[in-house]
Design a protein around this motif. Structure first.
Motif, PDB file in Angstrom:
ATOM      1  N   ALA A  11      -5.276   6.247   6.768  1.00  0.00           N
ATOM      2  CA  ALA A  11      -6.105   6.855   7.808  1.00  0.00           C
ATOM      3  C   ALA A  11      -5.971   6.070   9.116  1.00  0.00           C
ATOM      4  O   ALA A  11      -5.942   6.645  10.210  1.00  0.00           O
ATOM      5  CB  ALA A  11      -7.562   6.903   7.363  1.00  0.00           C
ATOM      6  N   LYS A  35      -6.064   1.626   0.304  1.00  0.00           N
ATOM      7  CA  LYS A  35      -4.865   2.397   0.632  1.00  0.00           C
ATOM      8  C   LYS A  35      -5.227   3.603   1.496  1.00  0.00           C
ATOM      9  O   LYS A  35      -4.545   3.899   2.494  1.00  0.00           O
ATOM     10  CB  LYS A  35      -4.172   2.848  -0.647  1.00  0.00           C
ATOM     11  CG  LYS A  35      -2.849   3.575  -0.397  1.00  0.00           C
ATOM     12  CD  LYS A  35      -2.173   3.980  -1.674  1.00  0.00           C
ATOM     13  CE  LYS A  35      -2.860   5.171  -2.289  1.00  0.00           C
ATOM     14  NZ  LYS A  35      -2.116   5.731  -3.441  1.00  0.00           N
ATOM     15  N   ASP A  36      -6.295   4.306   1.130  1.00  0.00           N
ATOM     16  CA  ASP A  36      -6.713   5.476   1.909  1.00  0.00           C
ATOM     17  C   ASP A  36      -7.094   5.081   3.335  1.00  0.00           C
ATOM     18  O   ASP A  36      -6.740   5.768   4.299  1.00  0.00           O
ATOM     19  CB  ASP A  36      -7.889   6.169   1.230  1.00  0.00           C
ATOM     20  CG  ASP A  36      -7.473   6.898  -0.042  1.00  0.00           C
ATOM     21  OD1 ASP A  36      -6.264   7.183  -0.194  1.00  0.00           O
ATOM     22  OD2 ASP A  36      -8.352   7.184  -0.882  1.00  0.00           O
ATOM     23  N   LYS A  37      -7.821   3.984   3.444  1.00  0.00           N
ATOM     24  CA  LYS A  37      -8.204   3.527   4.779  1.00  0.00           C
ATOM     25  C   LYS A  37      -6.983   3.108   5.588  1.00  0.00           C
ATOM     26  O   LYS A  37      -6.906   3.343   6.802  1.00  0.00           O
ATOM     27  CB  LYS A  37      -9.195   2.362   4.664  1.00  0.00           C
ATOM     28  CG  LYS A  37     -10.592   2.785   4.233  1.00  0.00           C
ATOM     29  CD  LYS A  37     -11.562   1.613   4.280  1.00  0.00           C
ATOM     30  CE  LYS A  37     -12.990   2.065   3.974  1.00  0.00           C
ATOM     31  NZ  LYS A  37     -13.960   0.964   4.037  1.00  0.00           N
ATOM     32  N   GLU A  62      -7.502   1.681  -4.184  1.00  0.00           N
ATOM     33  CA  GLU A  62      -7.310   3.053  -3.737  1.00  0.00           C
ATOM     34  C   GLU A  62      -8.030   3.297  -2.419  1.00  0.00           C
ATOM     35  O   GLU A  62      -7.499   3.956  -1.510  1.00  0.00           O
ATOM     36  CB  GLU A  62      -7.829   4.015  -4.812  1.00  0.00           C
ATOM     37  CG  GLU A  62      -7.366   5.454  -4.629  1.00  0.00           C
ATOM     38  CD  GLU A  62      -5.872   5.614  -4.775  1.00  0.00           C
ATOM     39  OE1 GLU A  62      -5.319   6.548  -4.177  1.00  0.00           O
ATOM     40  OE2 GLU A  62      -5.241   4.783  -5.479  1.00  0.00           O
ATOM     41  N   GLU A  63      -9.258   2.750  -2.317  1.00  0.00           N
ATOM     42  CA  GLU A  63     -10.011   2.888  -1.066  1.00  0.00           C
ATOM     43  C   GLU A  63      -9.290   2.203   0.079  1.00  0.00           C
ATOM     44  O   GLU A  63      -9.206   2.741   1.189  1.00  0.00           O
ATOM     45  CB  GLU A  63     -11.408   2.298  -1.244  1.00  0.00           C
ATOM     46  CG  GLU A  63     -12.280   2.425   0.001  1.00  0.00           C
ATOM     47  CD  GLU A  63     -13.638   1.748  -0.159  1.00  0.00           C
ATOM     48  OE1 GLU A  63     -14.296   1.499   0.867  1.00  0.00           O
ATOM     49  OE2 GLU A  63     -14.018   1.457  -1.324  1.00  0.00           O
ATOM     50  N   TYR A  99      -3.577  12.489   6.201  1.00  0.00           N
ATOM     51  CA  TYR A  99      -4.846  11.812   6.470  1.00  0.00           C
ATOM     52  C   TYR A  99      -5.363  12.147   7.860  1.00  0.00           C
ATOM     53  O   TYR A  99      -4.596  12.263   8.828  1.00  0.00           O
ATOM     54  CB  TYR A  99      -4.679  10.300   6.348  1.00  0.00           C
ATOM     55  CG  TYR A  99      -4.519   9.832   4.921  1.00  0.00           C
ATOM     56  CD1 TYR A  99      -5.609   9.345   4.194  1.00  0.00           C
ATOM     57  CD2 TYR A  99      -3.286   9.887   4.281  1.00  0.00           C
ATOM     58  CE1 TYR A  99      -5.466   8.920   2.881  1.00  0.00           C
ATOM     59  CE2 TYR A  99      -3.129   9.467   2.963  1.00  0.00           C
ATOM     60  CZ  TYR A  99      -4.227   8.984   2.279  1.00  0.00           C
ATOM     61  OH  TYR A  99      -4.095   8.561   0.977  1.00  0.00           O
ATOM     62  N   LYS A 154       3.209  11.434   4.385  1.00  0.00           N
ATOM     63  CA  LYS A 154       2.004  10.840   3.804  1.00  0.00           C
ATOM     64  C   LYS A 154       0.956  10.612   4.887  1.00  0.00           C
ATOM     65  O   LYS A 154      -0.232  10.910   4.697  1.00  0.00           O
ATOM     66  CB  LYS A 154       2.358   9.518   3.116  1.00  0.00           C
ATOM     67  CG  LYS A 154       1.201   8.852   2.379  1.00  0.00           C
ATOM     68  CD  LYS A 154       0.879   9.551   1.089  1.00  0.00           C
ATOM     69  CE  LYS A 154      -0.150   8.791   0.283  1.00  0.00           C
ATOM     70  NZ  LYS A 154      -0.527   9.508  -0.956  1.00  0.00           N
ATOM     71  N   THR A 182       0.811  -1.231   0.000  1.00  0.00           N
ATOM     72  CA  THR A 182       0.000   0.000   0.000  1.00  0.00           C
ATOM     73  C   THR A 182       0.838   1.272   0.000  1.00  0.00           C
ATOM     74  O   THR A 182       0.289   2.367  -0.041  1.00  0.00           O
ATOM     75  CB  THR A 182      -0.902   0.021   1.249  1.00  0.00           C
ATOM     76  OG1 THR A 182      -0.066  -0.117   2.414  1.00  0.00           O
ATOM     77  CG2 THR A 182      -1.919  -1.100   1.203  1.00  0.00           C
TER      78      THR A 182
END
Length: 781
Positions: free
Chosen positions: A400, A395-397, A392-393, A175, A171, A157
């Motif tokens: 976060a 990775k964002d989670k 992508e979702e 978030y 990075k 990720t």
């Protein structure tokens, strides 16, 4: 031990001319004396300071803040090329004293502001360094704390940041923290980043968890099913408690008995079937039928329910743990089997009351498991259906979640960062304010300077010193411009303001002032120095008046006689006094501190002594250096030592007591034959010819004739002709240099034995009865 005071220039790295590749480095203080013979590299040091090559300034000071004024041969050539036409010298007149006082006050305020800026910039550098360390600590802490999550749980990720602590932390900071179920996040990652994405079949759901508990006719289980007939035969069955036994046997065997009793094989009466039927009442038969139907319905419902849920998908989603499911299936099967056995028991004994175990709670638990399984499968299938978007979702989670995982670290970092930023802004505010103050003060000085006028102060000062030095008939005056009148006459007009000055002499016949021609080298050098002095105490440019002055004087007394040398020495001492006021302004000899640093370089021992005795004992802000050259490589040695009266302190050592002592210092250190021969010749000449009063021929006779055998033979009587020949070489060298006479010996390069030179040199002192002088100069006790 470092010097206590350091001025504007704190370091000079020398790497030009004969210093190339030597790595020589000077760390000067306020007043710096350099002594060395011609050609050793003094001028290279002066030019390095002038050019700024290898020069490091103190914190808060730059080359733009300083005006380097250098007096050397190039300065003389540049300003005395047409020595009768000196550029204008502008200084403050006495009537401008009030304006000068205002300028001095403004300059003092600029110094204060600059010190505040230096202090603030120093503090700002410390804070920036602290912020840098804070950043690096954050990067390391985030990196270490998230190691397992990054490298083991979610390795794919972090594209672009996986190899950089800094980039990873930055990075994460993008978030907002979000707390996710870690197991769910792992399953999402497993699906989105699977090497071969795969969809899975759902588990069979249970439509109604109470289906087995609510089968119609269940109430028959709670009814005692008994025969209520009152026929003689019915009474008989009751008496022997065999009614159910008879009914069961009849049902099972009456079609096979052939009209006989299946138990005793006797023929049955013709009306047996009628009497048997009459022996059981209708309600009994009806309840029996209901019981048997319920048993059949229960079995059918159980099979309809159990078979689908017992059959699991061929390929089970790896994230699912089947053990709880199988355990509950086994438990359900056990309950169903037990319930059927109870119903069968009631069929056997209809009068028996039975109760079934409920399956609804267990089925509800099973349904909850199935729903959980199916949710996981559906999530996986949804990810597989839209892999790029879900990656992508995911990775964002993940980031976060990392932000949530390290939120305590981030909170502490942000608090510290904000505090440092606040302090940096405070220091920057000081810098900005003081810079504005300096700009305002500089502008004020510029306005004050514009209110002054060119005066004759510089010209008068130069003329006064020319007179004191005995320059009869010479003076400096404003240079005129010749203008031809209509009648052909030539008028000499002095422009206003004066742009140039001229060196003139008065014509004894006409009384007119004429441009001086054919000045001697010494006179030109003296006038050039006086002109230089005015630029130090004044300025040729009003814009430079507020800049800090660094003065470099390179061999100022070349070709001067003792009178001019004395005046030059006195004026340089005045400059040294002004420089000294920067660090010690108690009882100042002269006022002012505009000379911030001074460098004096010379080969003249008398001049060196004249300008060094003032503050030689002030090690804290005065430095002595000896410049030497061996094998075409120059070196600079700082001359100081431990103070014998106070071992914890250091003291300056003047490398030059006088030129004669300097020769002995060089004699001790030189290692090459040719320069050693030259040094020996100069010592012998100075000591025996000038101090002791010998003539060259007398000295030659005393050594080569009276002590011939002492040189020709050693203590054991062995011949040593080399020593004798060496003595002839050295003494002939003296005679040749002084009288132009020699005995025709070819001696220039014949002898290069350094030790032989030294042994012969020592013997000359011995046999001239001057051995005690040799030992004294060599430091031999």
């Amino acid at each position: 031990m470092d010097k206590i005071f350091q001025s504007e220039i704190t370091q000079i790295k020398l790497d030009a001319a004969t210093f190339k590749g030597t790595g020589e480095c000077i760390e000067p203080t306020y007043i710096n004396y350099f002594f060395g013979n011609n050609g050793t590299g003094k001028s290279t040091i002066a030019k390095s300071i002038q050019s700024g090559m290898g020069v490091t300034y103190a914190p808060g000071v730059s080359a733009d803040d300083c005006q380097v004024l250098i007096y050397n041969q190039e300065y003389i050539d540049r300003n005395m090329q047409n020595f009768h036409n000196l550029p204008g010298v502008f200084t403050m007149a006495e009537e401008n004293a009030e304006i000068q006082q205002q300028i001095d006050e403004a300059s003092s305020k600029i110094d204060v502001a600059q010190k505040l800026i230096t202090s603030a910039e120093s503090e700002k550098v410390k804070l920036l360094d602290k912020k840098d360390r804070l950043d690096k600590n954050l990067y390391s802490e985030v990196w270490e704390k998230t190691n397992t999550l990054r490298t083991e749980d979610f390795p794919n990720t972090q594209t672009g940041v996986s190899n950089s602590k800094k980039k990873l932390a930055e990075k994460v900071m993008e978030y907002a923290p979000a707390e996710y179920d870690l197991n769910e996040l792992k399953r999402m990652y497993s699906s989105a980043y699977a090497a071969v994405p795969k969809e899975y079949e759902l588990f069979q759901a249970i439509p109604d968890s109470s289906v087995l508990d609510n089968i119609e006719g269940k109430d028959v289980l709670s009814i005692a099913i008994v025969n209520a007939s009152e026929t003689q035969l019915a009474e008989f069955w009751k008496n022997i408690s065999s009614a159910e036994w008879v009914r069961t046997g009849h049902t099972a065997y009456h079609q096979k008995a052939g009209g006989k009793c299946p138990y005793c094989s006797q023929a049955l009466p013709p009306n047996f079937e009628q009497k048997l039927t009459e022996s059981f009442d209708d309600q009994y038969k009806k309840n029996r039928g209901r019981l048997e139907k319920f048993l059949s319905d229960y079995r059918d419902a159980a099979n309809t329910l159990f078979i689908p849920i017992a059959k699991m998908p061929e390929s089970v989603y790896p994230a699912i743990d089947l053990k709880p499911y199988k355990d509950k299936l086994d438990a359900l099967k056990g309950i169903i089997t037990a319930n059927i056995q109870r119903i069968n028991a009631k069929v056997t004994e209809p009068a028996k009351i039975v109760t079934l175990d409920d399956t609804a709670p267990l089925l509800a638990e099973l349904q909850a498991l199935i729903e959980g399984y199916n949710k996981l499968i559906e999530e996986n299938n949804a990810v597989v259906d839209d892999a790029p978007k879900k990656k992508e979702e995911c990775k964002d989670k993940f980031f976060a979640y990392l932000a949530f995982f390290v939120k305590d670290i981030m909170t502490a970092y942000r608090n510290s960062y904000a505090d440092i930023e606040k302090q940096i802004k405070e220091q920057q505010a000081i810098i900005t304010k003081q810079n504005a103050e300096i700009n305002e003060l500089t502008n004020s000085i510029r306005i004050l300077n514009s209110q002054t006028k060119e005066t004759e102060s510089a010209m008068n000062n130069i003329n006064l010193m020319l007179k004191d030095a005995g320059f009869q008939g010479f003076e400096v005056c404003p240079h005129w411009e010749e203008k031809i009148s209509p009648d052909g006459s030539v008028q000499k007009i002095i422009p206003s303001p004066v742009r140039n000055y001229a060196v003139v002499r008065t014509n004894e016949i006409t009384g007119e002032k004429e441009i001086a021609q054919n000045l001697s080298e010494g006179k030109k050098n003296f006038i050039a120095f006086l002109y230089f002095q005015q630029s130090v105490f004044g300025s040729t440019d009003a814009e430079n008046l507020h800049r800090k002055k660094i003065v470099v004087i390179d061999d100022p007394v070349s070709s001067m006689d003792s009178g001019t040398l004395f005046i030059v020495s006195a004026q340089i001492r005045r400059m040294i006094h002004i420089c000294r006021n920067n660090v010690d302004n108690r009882n100042p000899v002269v006022n002012g501190n505009f000379i911030k640093q001074i460098f004096i370089l010379t080969h003249n021992a008398y001049f060196h002594r004249e300008v060094t005795y003032l503050y030689a004992n002030r090690w804290d802000f005065v430095s002595f250096y000896l410049v030497r050259k061996f094998n075409n490589k120059s070196s600079v040695t700082l001359y100081d030592q431990q103070n014998p009266d106070c071992p914890s302190e250091r003291m300056n050592v003047n490398p030059v007591k006088n030129s004669y002592a300097a020769l002995w210092e060089s004699y001790k250190e030189v290692k090459s034959g040719i320069p050693l021969k030259s040094i020996i010749r100069r010592i012998l000449e100075y000591y025996f010819l000038q101090l002791c009063g010998y003539e060259g021929d007398d000295l030659r006779k005393c050594i080569l004739e009276d002590h011939r055998d002492d040189f020709m033979y050693d203590e054991n009587g062995a011949e040593t002709p080399d020593r004798y020949e060496m003595a002839k070489v050295l003494l002939s060298y003296i005679v040749a240099d002084n009288s132009g006479v020699n005995d025709g010996i070819n001696y220039t390069d014949d002898f290069l034995d350094v030790q032989l030179y030294r042994n012969t040199f020592k013997m000359i002192f011995k046999y001239m009865n001057q051995e005690q002088h040799f030992n004294m100069m060599m430091g031999i006790r």
